[in-house]
Design a protein around this motif. Structure first.
Motif, PDB file in Angstrom:
ATOM      1  N   ASP A  46       0.815  -1.223   0.000  1.00 47.03           N
ATOM      2  CA  ASP A  46       0.000   0.000   0.000  1.00 47.03           C
ATOM      3  C   ASP A  46       0.852   1.279   0.000  1.00 47.03           C
ATOM      4  N   VAL A  47       2.154   1.145  -0.163  1.00 42.05           N
ATOM      5  CA  VAL A  47       3.019   2.336  -0.189  1.00 42.05           C
ATOM      6  C   VAL A  47       3.132   2.842  -1.632  1.00 42.05           C
ATOM      7  N   ALA A  48       2.878   4.138  -1.811  1.00 38.70           N
ATOM      8  CA  ALA A  48       2.936   4.711  -3.164  1.00 38.70           C
ATOM      9  C   ALA A  48       4.383   4.785  -3.654  1.00 38.70           C
ATOM     10  N   ASP A  49       4.550   4.628  -4.977  1.00 33.93           N
ATOM     11  CA  ASP A  49       5.891   4.755  -5.570  1.00 33.93           C
ATOM     12  C   ASP A  49       6.527   6.091  -5.220  1.00 33.93           C
ATOM     13  N   SER A  50       5.687   7.128  -5.143  1.00 30.88           N
ATOM     14  CA  SER A  50       6.230   8.459  -4.847  1.00 30.88           C
ATOM     15  C   SER A  50       6.922   8.483  -3.478  1.00 30.88           C
ATOM     16  N   GLN A  51       6.413   7.703  -2.516  1.00 28.79           N
ATOM     17  CA  GLN A  51       7.075   7.666  -1.194  1.00 28.79           C
ATOM     18  C   GLN A  51       8.412   6.928  -1.274  1.00 28.79           C
ATOM     19  N   ILE A  52       8.452   5.887  -2.080  1.00 27.40           N
ATOM     20  CA  ILE A  52       9.722   5.159  -2.247  1.00 27.40           C
ATOM     21  C   ILE A  52      10.747   6.093  -2.908  1.00 27.40           C
ATOM     22  N   GLU A  53      10.303   6.819  -3.939  1.00 22.24           N
ATOM     23  CA  GLU A  53      11.194   7.758  -4.638  1.00 22.24           C
ATOM     24  C   GLU A  53      11.686   8.868  -3.713  1.00 22.24           C
ATOM     25  N   LEU A  54      10.763   9.380  -2.898  1.00 17.46           N
ATOM     26  CA  LEU A  54      11.123  10.438  -1.940  1.00 17.46           C
ATOM     27  C   LEU A  54      12.193   9.945  -0.956  1.00 17.46           C
ATOM     28  N   GLU A  81      -2.384  -2.861   7.915  1.00 16.49           N
ATOM     29  CA  GLU A  81      -1.720  -3.847   8.775  1.00 16.49           C
ATOM     30  C   GLU A  81      -1.499  -5.193   8.093  1.00 16.49           C
ATOM     31  N   VAL A  82      -2.425  -5.550   7.192  1.00 21.45           N
ATOM     32  CA  VAL A  82      -2.260  -6.825   6.475  1.00 21.45           C
ATOM     33  C   VAL A  82      -1.043  -6.740   5.549  1.00 21.45           C
ATOM     34  N   ALA A  83      -0.948  -5.606   4.853  1.00 22.50           N
ATOM     35  CA  ALA A  83       0.204  -5.401   3.965  1.00 22.50           C
ATOM     36  C   ALA A  83       1.505  -5.364   4.780  1.00 22.50           C
ATOM     37  N   ALA A  84       1.450  -4.798   5.982  1.00 18.18           N
ATOM     38  CA  ALA A  84       2.646  -4.742   6.843  1.00 18.18           C
ATOM     39  C   ALA A  84       3.043  -6.150   7.269  1.00 18.18           C
ATOM     40  N   LYS A  85       2.036  -6.993   7.529  1.00 16.23           N
ATOM     41  CA  LYS A  85       2.307  -8.370   7.939  1.00 16.23           C
ATOM     42  C   LYS A  85       2.976  -9.155   6.809  1.00 16.23           C
ATOM     43  N   THR A  86       2.505  -8.934   5.593  1.00 15.80           N
ATOM     44  CA  THR A  86       3.127  -9.583   4.436  1.00 15.80           C
ATOM     45  C   THR A  86       4.577  -9.115   4.287  1.00 15.80           C
ATOM     46  N   LEU A  87       4.787  -7.820   4.528  1.00 12.84           N
ATOM     47  CA  LEU A  87       6.154  -7.285   4.453  1.00 12.84           C
ATOM     48  C   LEU A  87       7.043  -7.908   5.527  1.00 12.84           C
ATOM     49  N   ASP A  88       6.465  -8.176   6.697  1.00 15.56           N
ATOM     50  CA  ASP A  88       7.214  -8.852   7.766  1.00 15.56           C
ATOM     51  C   ASP A  88       7.714 -10.230   7.316  1.00 15.56           C
ATOM     52  N   SER A  89       6.865 -10.980   6.600  1.00 16.54           N
ATOM     53  CA  SER A  89       7.322 -12.311   6.136  1.00 16.54           C
ATOM     54  C   SER A  89       8.437 -12.168   5.127  1.00 16.54           C
ATOM     55  N   LYS A  90       8.296 -11.178   4.251  1.00 16.68           N
ATOM     56  CA  LYS A  90       9.351 -10.953   3.262  1.00 16.68           C
ATOM     57  C   LYS A  90      10.666 -10.586   3.969  1.00 16.68           C
ATOM     58  N   TYR A  91      10.520  -9.737   4.996  1.00 17.12           N
ATOM     59  CA  TYR A  91      11.682  -9.318   5.787  1.00 17.12           C
ATOM     60  C   TYR A  91      12.389 -10.527   6.393  1.00 17.12           C
ATOM     61  N   ALA A 118       2.937   0.122  11.258  1.00 15.44           N
ATOM     62  CA  ALA A 118       1.704   0.501  10.556  1.00 15.44           C
ATOM     63  C   ALA A 118       0.727   1.142  11.547  1.00 15.44           C
ATOM     64  N   ILE A 119       0.715   0.635  12.771  1.00 19.91           N
ATOM     65  CA  ILE A 119      -0.209   1.156  13.782  1.00 19.91           C
ATOM     66  C   ILE A 119       0.303   2.474  14.374  1.00 19.91           C
ATOM     67  N   THR A 141      13.638   1.678   8.968  1.00 21.39           N
ATOM     68  CA  THR A 141      12.204   1.562   8.698  1.00 21.39           C
ATOM     69  C   THR A 141      11.598   2.954   8.640  1.00 21.39           C
ATOM     70  N   MET A 142      10.846   3.219   7.576  1.00 21.58           N
ATOM     71  CA  MET A 142      10.087   4.459   7.462  1.00 21.58           C
ATOM     72  C   MET A 142       8.613   4.053   7.421  1.00 21.58           C
ATOM     73  N   SER A 143       7.727   4.984   7.765  1.00 23.67           N
ATOM     74  CA  SER A 143       6.323   4.594   7.803  1.00 23.67           C
ATOM     75  C   SER A 143       5.446   5.678   7.196  1.00 23.67           C
ATOM     76  N   ALA A 144       4.136   5.565   7.430  1.00 20.28           N
ATOM     77  CA  ALA A 144       3.182   6.489   6.803  1.00 20.28           C
ATOM     78  C   ALA A 144       2.831   7.679   7.690  1.00 20.28           C
ATOM     79  N   LYS A 145       3.245   7.630   8.951  1.00 23.96           N
ATOM     80  CA  LYS A 145       2.914   8.751   9.840  1.00 23.96           C
ATOM     81  C   LYS A 145       3.989   8.985  10.910  1.00 23.96           C
ATOM     82  N   PHE A 146       3.991  10.204  11.415  1.00 20.25           N
ATOM     83  CA  PHE A 146       4.946  10.646  12.461  1.00 20.25           C
ATOM     84  C   PHE A 146       6.394  10.378  12.092  1.00 20.25           C
TER      85      PHE A 146
END
Ligand SMILES: [Zn+2]
Length: 317
Positions: A46-54, A81-91, A118-119, A141-146
């Motif tokens: 759920d992370v936009a490409d623009s955030q990865i580029e930034l 949170e579901v997408a974050a959980k999938t990322l955890d398995s990849k990690y 994510a939370i 780790t970067m996130s969507a808030k704060f």
């Protein structure tokens, strides 16, 4: 099968070799060396490409100014949170790939996983370098808030986290106690440095308003009122009151740079850190003991008027 035996002398050499590897790392290891190898980026779905580029853009700015260190991975978490959980398995798959000795269940059950990012949001650096794991490296780790990617702070936070990479890359040992003493366990030194260097570098980028750095640094002075009578920033641990050490620690770094130079702090101090130790490198490059400069900082500098304090902060146009 014939047994494999080592004679006494060979065994001593072998033991010494293993000991050295545990302290300084395997031969050929590039820890602390500037590398061509760029950071790797991983993001939740759920992370936009623009955030990865930034994030990439500000990592590139940091690496260009301070040197490219690694191995470094960026993991970017969104709100889902579901997408974050999938990322955890990849990690955990990547951890297992890079170091097969890591138990995968242990990785998945780690306390501060991507679901918690994510939370709760926030950003963080995990430095992996110790006597038990083969793989040494940095995980940001970067996130969507704060902060989120639309906030101005997101950019300086990428710089801040990367400055921690710079700091830890300059500590070669795998021994926890030695790493802690060279970095200082309490946040005043490491966080103060990451925060001041991040804001300073950010303030120098094109298009950033001229008064930015003074404005940010002035805001950090609010923490003076929370410092207890006779208390030193050096004694404040991570936790509830750490903000004071982050804020006034950034001022302490500005203060020692004003007495020496940016080169003395950013380059020379870190260059001599392994061979001379924290205090040895401090005295060599800042001309006084850390105790004396901390005393002067608390007893004289912080008591100056706002206008006089701000004189040590460069204005950048
Ligand atoms: Zn930090």
């Amino acid at each position: 099968m014939g047994g494999f035996r080592l004679t006494g002398a060979v065994r001593s050499v072998f033991v010494l070799f293993c000991f050295l590897i545990s302290i300084i790392g395997a031969p050929g290891e590039q820890w602390g060396q500037i590398t061509e190898q760029k950071a790797e980026f991983f993001a939740a779905s759920d992370v936009a490409d623009s955030q990865i580029e930034l994030t990439k853009k500000w990592y590139e700015i940091a690496a260009k100014n301070w040197g490219n260190y690694g191995p470094l991975e960026f993991w970017i978490v969104g709100n889902n949170e579901v997408a974050a959980k999938t990322l955890d398995s990849k990690y955990c798959d990547i951890r297992k790939q890079k170091d097969p000795s890591i138990p995968i269940r242990h990785c998945l059950n780690r306390g501060h996983n991507f679901v918690s990012y994510a939370i709760r949001g926030n950003a963080g650096l995990n430095t992996r370098r110790n006597e038990n794991e083969k793989w040494s490296g940095f995980i940001i780790t970067m996130s969507a808030k704060f902060p989120g990617p639309k906030e101005e702070d997101y950019k300086s936070v990428v710089l801040h986290e990367y400055f921690h990479v710079y700091q830890h890359a300059h500590i070669h040992s795998r021994k926890r106690s030695l790493r802690e003493s060279l970095h200082q366990q309490n946040p005043w030194w490491g966080e103060g440095g990451a925060e001041y260097m991040a804001q300073l570098l950010y303030s120098r980028q094109k298009g950033i308003r001229a008064g930015y750095l003074k404005e940010r640094m002035e805001r950090k002075l609010r923490s003076i009122k929370d410092l207890r009578e006779g208390e030193s920033i050096k004694d404040i641990p991570y936790g509830k009151r750490a903000r004071i050490a982050y804020d006034l620690g950034a001022w302490f770094i500005a203060f020692i740079i004003s007495k020496s130079s940016e080169e003395a702090y950013r380059v020379k101090f870190y260059k001599d850190l392994n061979s001379k130790g924290f205090e040895g490198s401090f005295v060599k490059h800042f001309g006084s003991s850390s105790k004396d400069l901390l005393d002067e900082f608390h007893n004289s500098f912080l008591k100056l008027s706002l206008e006089d304090k701000l004189k040590i902060i460069p204005s950048i146009n």
